[in-house]
Design an enzyme around this catalytic site. Structure first.
Site, mmCIF file in Angstrom:
data_model
loop_
_atom_site.group_PDB
_atom_site.id
_atom_site.type_symbol
_atom_site.label_atom_id
_atom_site.label_comp_id
_atom_site.label_asym_id
_atom_site.label_seq_id
_atom_site.Cartn_x
_atom_site.Cartn_y
_atom_site.Cartn_z
ATOM 1 N N GLN A 102 -4.346 -1.851 9.540
ATOM 2 C CA GLN A 102 -4.179 -3.200 8.985
ATOM 3 C C GLN A 102 -4.669 -4.238 9.997
ATOM 4 O OE1 GLN A 102 -3.020 -3.749 5.747
ATOM 5 N NE2 GLN A 102 -3.795 -5.796 6.169
ATOM 6 N N LYS A 116 0.843 -1.201 0.000
ATOM 7 C CA LYS A 116 0.000 0.000 0.000
ATOM 8 C C LYS A 116 0.882 1.258 0.000
ATOM 9 C CE LYS A 116 -3.686 -2.598 2.142
ATOM 10 N NZ LYS A 116 -4.267 -3.115 3.382
ATOM 11 N N ASP A 171 -11.262 2.191 4.026
ATOM 12 C CA ASP A 171 -11.452 0.739 3.949
ATOM 13 C C ASP A 171 -12.942 0.385 3.893
ATOM 14 O OD1 ASP A 171 -9.387 -1.028 3.700
ATOM 15 O OD2 ASP A 171 -8.849 -1.014 5.829
#
Ligand code: NDP
Length: 296
Positions: free
Chosen positions: A97, A53, A120
């Protein structure tokens, strides 16, 4: 021979467009999309996802902060960091994460992210917006699946789609996206899970099967009918002594067995996987540019 749905190619096209739009956004409005990535602990898969990312941010010209905290970091410290990012004007997207260490409450952390920076799409506010069809951040893997179907002009309207798996990050959101009343969706959707005593009864009646199960090569040709479209979300490590790493990645679908009867299929790797990062970058761009009208 099935059409091979090339997620790598589609994701590269999306990323190239975003790079150009990012350059324009900087030039015309002086805005640089910014993303904050949080990694807690040393899970090798998580470390590699965060590194990918960060690399994507660099390639697109985004501003990025990567905070790598030790496994023992107290929950309060994580919440404080997110609070600061929520108020940091350079940051348009916050990504934590997962999974987090067990002593940190994942839901609490997800809820602490400002919904308008939740790129997200995991915050319940964004999930609720998805369900009722309001603008909001769509979770990246499900959004990537929709993009793939659109790119290859594989129609969903009026089709029976069977989603195998009901997780909050893949199964539930992709099912909800696909039955929305819009031309890119409008499908008749069935969600299957371990409660289905005869899974084949459902999958055999599907025009499109989306496998998000987490079990290597679980879906074989006997689950399916000729001409089915197969979207394989699975990312499973299996032992492979012939590979230098000692393992290889396979999907939830037995590709070699299913490909001959499918009309289209995503490979693993190179299918759904690359779309996830592309959609994360797209969500961050939409947040920075103000293109996503977050208010109702
Ligand atoms: P979860 O483990 O959270 O969910 C798996 C789902 O599959 C559950 O709903 C479970 O049912 C269902 N399931 C398991 N076994 C069966 C079975 N025998 N019959 C029917 N249903 C079954 O997984 P995720 O959704 O997080 O991930 C799924 C896969 O996708 C994984 O391989 C993961 O690595 C991959 N993934 C890939 C991404 C990408 O970028 N390409 C992103 C996210 C995930 P129940 O609810 O009853 O337990």
């Amino acid at each position: 021979m099935a059409l091979i749905i090339d997620g790598k190619q589609v994701s590269q096209k999306i990323l190239a467009e975003l790079k150009e739009k990012t350059r324009e956004l900087k030039e015309t409005k002086g805005i640089t999309p910014g993303i904050a990535l949080l990694l807690v602990g040393d899970n090798p898969a998580s470390k590699s996802y965060v590194a990918s990312k960060k690399k994507a941010c660099e390639e697109l010209g985004y501003f990025s902060i990567v905070e790598h905290l030790p496994e023992t970091t107290p929950e309060a410290e994580v919440l404080k960091l997110i609070h600061d990012w929520n108020h940091d004007e350079r940051i348009h997207g916050i990504l934590v994460q997962l999974p987090l260490p067990r002593h940190i409450n994942e839901l609490k952390v997800t809820l602490s992210i400002k919904p308008s920076k939740d790129v997200d799409g995991f915050h319940p506010e964004n999930f609720g917006r998805l369900v009722i069809g309001l603008p909001g951040f769509r979770p990246c893997t499900p959004a990537g699946i929709i993009e793939l179907l659109k790119f290859y002009k594989l129609p969903t309207s009026g089709k029976h789609i069977v989603v195998v798996g009901r997780s909050n990050i893949v199964g539930k959101p992709v099912a909800n996206l696909l039955y929305q009343k819009n031309p890119d969706a409008n499908a008749i959707v069935t969600i299957c899970h371990t409660g289905a005593s005869d899974l084949r009864r459902f999958t055999r009646s599907a025009d499109i099967v989306i496998a998000a199960i987490g079990k290597p090569k679980f879906i074989t040709s006997d689950f399916l009918t000729n001409g089915v479209v197969v979207i394989d979300v699975g990312i499973n490590r299996v032992d492979d002594p012939s590979s230098p790493k000692g393992y290889k990645i396979v999907g939830d679908v037995d590709f070699d067995d299913v490909e001959p009867i499918a009309s289209a299929i995503t490979p693993v790797p190179g299918g759904v996987g690359p779309m996830t990062i592309a959609m994360l970058m797209k969500n961050t761009f939409l947040s920075a540019s103000g293109e996503l009208k977050y208010e109702a």
